[in-house]
Design an enzyme around this catalytic site. Structure first.
Site, PDB file in Angstrom:
ATOM      1  N   SER A   1     -66.568 -49.436  61.187  1.00  0.00           N
ATOM      2  CA  SER A   1     -65.607 -50.262  61.046  1.00  0.00           C
ATOM      3  C   SER A   1     -65.805 -51.671  60.866  1.00  0.00           C
ATOM      4  O   SER A   1     -66.385 -52.203  61.994  1.00  0.00           O
ATOM      5  CB  SER A   1     -64.291 -50.148  61.826  1.00  0.00           C
ATOM      6  OG  SER A   1     -63.706 -48.838  61.821  1.00  0.00           O
TER       7      SER A   1
ATOM      8  N   HIS B   1     -62.462 -49.475  55.094  1.00  0.00           N
ATOM      9  CA  HIS B   1     -63.298 -48.295  54.712  1.00  0.00           C
ATOM     10  C   HIS B   1     -63.734 -47.910  53.248  1.00  0.00           C
ATOM     11  O   HIS B   1     -62.658 -47.326  52.601  1.00  0.00           O
ATOM     12  CB  HIS B   1     -62.836 -46.819  55.570  1.00  0.00           C
ATOM     13  CG  HIS B   1     -62.946 -46.911  56.971  1.00  0.00           C
ATOM     14  ND1 HIS B   1     -62.462 -48.201  57.819  1.00  0.00           N
ATOM     15  CD2 HIS B   1     -63.270 -45.949  57.856  1.00  0.00           C
ATOM     16  CE1 HIS B   1     -62.613 -47.643  59.112  1.00  0.00           C
ATOM     17  NE2 HIS B   1     -63.262 -46.428  59.128  1.00  0.00           N
TER      18      HIS B   1
ATOM     19  N   HIS C   1     -62.071 -40.083  60.641  1.00  0.00           N
ATOM     20  CA  HIS C   1     -61.636 -40.087  61.916  1.00  0.00           C
ATOM     21  C   HIS C   1     -60.813 -39.068  62.406  1.00  0.00           C
ATOM     22  O   HIS C   1     -59.894 -39.049  61.474  1.00  0.00           O
ATOM     23  CB  HIS C   1     -61.330 -41.669  62.545  1.00  0.00           C
ATOM     24  CG  HIS C   1     -62.054 -42.532  62.327  1.00  0.00           C
ATOM     25  ND1 HIS C   1     -62.086 -43.513  60.946  1.00  0.00           N
ATOM     26  CD2 HIS C   1     -62.954 -43.170  63.166  1.00  0.00           C
ATOM     27  CE1 HIS C   1     -62.884 -44.493  61.315  1.00  0.00           C
ATOM     28  NE2 HIS C   1     -63.451 -44.411  62.155  1.00  0.00           N
TER      29      HIS C   1
ATOM     30  N   TYR D   1     -58.670 -39.721  64.438  1.00  0.00           N
ATOM     31  CA  TYR D   1     -57.147 -40.362  64.605  1.00  0.00           C
ATOM     32  C   TYR D   1     -56.217 -40.520  63.283  1.00  0.00           C
ATOM     33  O   TYR D   1     -55.282 -40.674  63.209  1.00  0.00           O
ATOM     34  CB  TYR D   1     -57.253 -41.525  65.279  1.00  0.00           C
ATOM     35  CG  TYR D   1     -57.884 -42.755  64.503  1.00  0.00           C
ATOM     36  CD1 TYR D   1     -57.205 -43.502  63.275  1.00  0.00           C
ATOM     37  CD2 TYR D   1     -59.229 -43.224  64.856  1.00  0.00           C
ATOM     38  CE1 TYR D   1     -58.190 -44.477  62.463  1.00  0.00           C
ATOM     39  CE2 TYR D   1     -59.909 -44.091  64.015  1.00  0.00           C
ATOM     40  CZ  TYR D   1     -59.147 -44.497  63.046  1.00  0.00           C
ATOM     41  OH  TYR D   1     -60.086 -45.512  62.163  1.00  0.00           O
ATOM     42  N   GLU D   2     -57.167 -40.045  62.295  1.00  0.00           N
ATOM     43  CA  GLU D   2     -56.312 -40.181  61.078  1.00  0.00           C
ATOM     44  C   GLU D   2     -55.643 -38.583  60.854  1.00  0.00           C
ATOM     45  O   GLU D   2     -55.050 -38.536  59.650  1.00  0.00           O
ATOM     46  CB  GLU D   2     -57.292 -40.391  59.844  1.00  0.00           C
ATOM     47  CG  GLU D   2     -57.847 -41.692  59.790  1.00  0.00           C
ATOM     48  CD  GLU D   2     -58.948 -42.154  58.847  1.00  0.00           C
ATOM     49  OE1 GLU D   2     -58.802 -42.715  57.902  1.00  0.00           O
ATOM     50  OE2 GLU D   2     -60.096 -41.867  59.225  1.00  0.00           O
TER      51      GLU D   2
ATOM     52  N   ALA E   1     -67.730 -49.534  66.072  1.00  0.00           N
ATOM     53  CA  ALA E   1     -67.090 -50.521  66.797  1.00  0.00           C
ATOM     54  C   ALA E   1     -66.503 -49.976  68.196  1.00  0.00           C
ATOM     55  O   ALA E   1     -66.252 -48.932  68.285  1.00  0.00           O
ATOM     56  CB  ALA E   1     -65.790 -51.025  65.915  1.00  0.00           C
TER      57      ALA E   1
ATOM     58  N   MET F   1     -63.509 -44.813  68.945  1.00  0.00           N
ATOM     59  CA  MET F   1     -62.952 -43.597  68.422  1.00  0.00           C
ATOM     60  C   MET F   1     -63.552 -42.784  67.475  1.00  0.00           C
ATOM     61  O   MET F   1     -63.065 -42.152  66.519  1.00  0.00           O
ATOM     62  CB  MET F   1     -61.612 -44.021  67.759  1.00  0.00           C
ATOM     63  CG  MET F   1     -60.940 -44.742  68.747  1.00  0.00           C
ATOM     64  SD  MET F   1     -59.372 -45.609  67.883  1.00  0.00           S
ATOM     65  CE  MET F   1     -58.456 -46.697  69.114  1.00  0.00           C
ATOM     66  N   SER F   2     -64.924 -42.965  67.460  1.00  0.00           N
ATOM     67  CA  SER F   2     -65.835 -42.136  66.563  1.00  0.00           C
ATOM     68  C   SER F   2     -67.109 -41.630  67.098  1.00  0.00           C
ATOM     69  O   SER F   2     -67.167 -41.341  68.168  1.00  0.00           O
ATOM     70  CB  SER F   2     -66.049 -43.046  65.310  1.00  0.00           C
ATOM     71  OG  SER F   2     -67.114 -44.034  65.578  1.00  0.00           O
TER      72      SER F   2
ATOM     73  N   ASN G   1     -64.568 -56.134  71.484  1.00  0.00           N
ATOM     74  CA  ASN G   1     -63.715 -56.762  72.405  1.00  0.00           C
ATOM     75  C   ASN G   1     -63.909 -56.092  73.876  1.00  0.00           C
ATOM     76  O   ASN G   1     -64.614 -55.130  73.809  1.00  0.00           O
ATOM     77  CB  ASN G   1     -62.143 -56.062  72.070  1.00  0.00           C
ATOM     78  CG  ASN G   1     -62.293 -54.451  71.834  1.00  0.00           C
ATOM     79  OD1 ASN G   1     -62.747 -54.092  71.087  1.00  0.00           O
ATOM     80  ND2 ASN G   1     -61.477 -53.828  72.891  1.00  0.00           N
TER      81      ASN G   1
ATOM     82  N   HIS H   1     -56.550 -55.256  66.462  1.00  0.00           N
ATOM     83  CA  HIS H   1     -57.301 -54.705  65.497  1.00  0.00           C
ATOM     84  C   HIS H   1     -57.943 -55.873  64.765  1.00  0.00           C
ATOM     85  O   HIS H   1     -59.179 -55.572  64.337  1.00  0.00           O
ATOM     86  CB  HIS H   1     -56.427 -53.729  64.617  1.00  0.00           C
ATOM     87  CG  HIS H   1     -57.332 -52.993  63.741  1.00  0.00           C
ATOM     88  ND1 HIS H   1     -58.433 -52.178  63.714  1.00  0.00           N
ATOM     89  CD2 HIS H   1     -57.320 -53.247  62.097  1.00  0.00           C
ATOM     90  CE1 HIS H   1     -59.000 -51.814  62.584  1.00  0.00           C
ATOM     91  NE2 HIS H   1     -58.322 -52.369  61.625  1.00  0.00           N
TER      92      HIS H   1
HETATM   93  N1  HPA Z   1     -61.186 -48.977  72.015  1.00  0.00           N
HETATM   94  C1  HPA Z   1     -61.262 -47.838  71.201  1.00  0.00           C
HETATM   95  N2  HPA Z   1     -61.976 -48.101  70.226  1.00  0.00           N
HETATM   96  C2  HPA Z   1     -62.279 -49.331  69.867  1.00  0.00           C
HETATM   97  C3  HPA Z   1     -62.201 -50.398  71.032  1.00  0.00           C
HETATM   98  C4  HPA Z   1     -61.595 -50.332  71.985  1.00  0.00           C
HETATM   99  O1  HPA Z   1     -61.210 -51.267  72.759  1.00  0.00           O
HETATM  100  N3  HPA Z   1     -62.790 -51.452  70.103  1.00  0.00           N
HETATM  101  C5  HPA Z   1     -63.079 -50.979  68.937  1.00  0.00           C
HETATM  102  N4  HPA Z   1     -62.976 -49.655  68.963  1.00  0.00           N
END
Ligand code: HPA
Length: 282
Positions: free
Chosen positions: A36, A67, A89, A91-92, A119, A216-217, A240, A252
């Site tokens: 991402s 994406h 993903h 999550y999708e 990320a 998440m990937s 982050n 996000h």
């Molecule tokens: N958690 C999960 N996925 C992420 C994060 C996070 O803090 N930052 C970027 N992708």
């Protein structure tokens, strides 16, 4: 019934790989998967040929903003590559057949090495927004087993995961980082299902379990790559501090801003790294 479904999947993947090779006119050796906000490297491909996911049988369109959902084939630093922007993903709501289709397609096209970027939220104290982490192990906290189901053609039923990230590639990445003057500490990537970010309690649990960053990937693709005999390398762009560790809530938009900061460093690193990989893929 399940066997027939697995067979159809494999035939479709073979066709996707054939389309990539036919359009490009060569077989890529390295498959780069851009996470991402990390799509910038696609612009550094020489004589690019683009194949969008929508052109490939069995691929859905990607749904998340940023994406692009395409493969760009060409050369970076003389290495025949396929650069993938966008991924599917869990999550999708996609099943493994879709989440793993791009990595399997890259393999069918000829890729022997998969370099994954993502990320991630920093858990360990040195992993601050904008920094990079070299993934040297992972923790699957997705509550999913991506390889469950019929064994995919060309993949092992019980792949060894004692060294998921290729030791020689890890050393090459560290040497490239040193050469480029980029800090690249090693760490463990904890993969969660998402799409909600974690609670502070979940982050503490991940830290206790050994994760240095969370995202998440990546883990599903690494499992498929290893099951298919490919060598894997993964680098996290820390966007982050993970939930409960920073002053701000996890957001996000801020994640995407830091992805572009870390993304530029990551591009320089990969450009230094690829030529050294060239000899290792011949
Ligand atoms: N958690 C999960 N996925 C992420 C994060 C996070 O803090 N930052 C970027 N992708």
């Amino acid at each position: 019934m399940t066997a027939a479904r697995a067979e159809a999947g494999a035939a479709q993947i073979a066709e996707c790989g054939r389309i990539l090779v036919e359009r490009a006119g060569f077989r890529p050796r390295v498959h780069l998967i851009l996470g991402s906000g990390l799509g910038g490297l696609a612009a550094r491909v020489r004589d690019p040929v683009t194949v969008t996911f929508g052109d490939l049988p069995g691929f859905p369109d990607t749904s998340v903003e940023s994406h692009a959902g395409e493969f760009v084939l060409g050369h970076i630093a003389g290495v025949p590559v396929v650069v993938q922007s966008g991924r599917f993903h869990v999550y999708e709501g996609y099943g493994s057949g879709i989440v793993l289709a791009p990595v399997r397609t890259g393999r069918a096209a000829g890729a022997r090495i998969v370099v994954l970027t993502n990320a991630a939220g920093g858990i360990r104290s040195d992993l601050v927004p904008g920094s990079l982490m070299l993934v040297d192990d992972h923790l699957n906290a997705m509550f999913r087993a991506p390889l469950a189901g019929p064994t995919h053609e060309h993949e092992e039923r019980f792949p060894d995961m004692s060294r998921p990230y290729d030791p020689a590639l890890l050393s090459l990445a560290e040497a490239a980082a040193l050469e480029a003057g980029i800090a690249l500490p090693r760490g463990v990537y904890g993969a969660v299902h998402g799409p909600s970010f974690e609670t502070p309690a979940e982050v503490r649990a991940l830290r206790t379990a050994g994760a240095d960053a969370v995202g998440m990937s990546t883990v599903p693709e690494v499992l498929a790559a290893r099951a298919g005999g490919q060598r894997a390398l993964a680098i996290s762009a820390i966007t982050n501090r993970a939930a409960g560790l920073g002053l701000e809530p996890v957001d996000h938009t801020a994640v995407m801003t830091y992805a572009s900061v870390a993304g530029r460093t990551l591009e320089s690193l990969l450009e230094t790294l690829l030529p050294s990989m060239a000899t290792s893929v011949k």
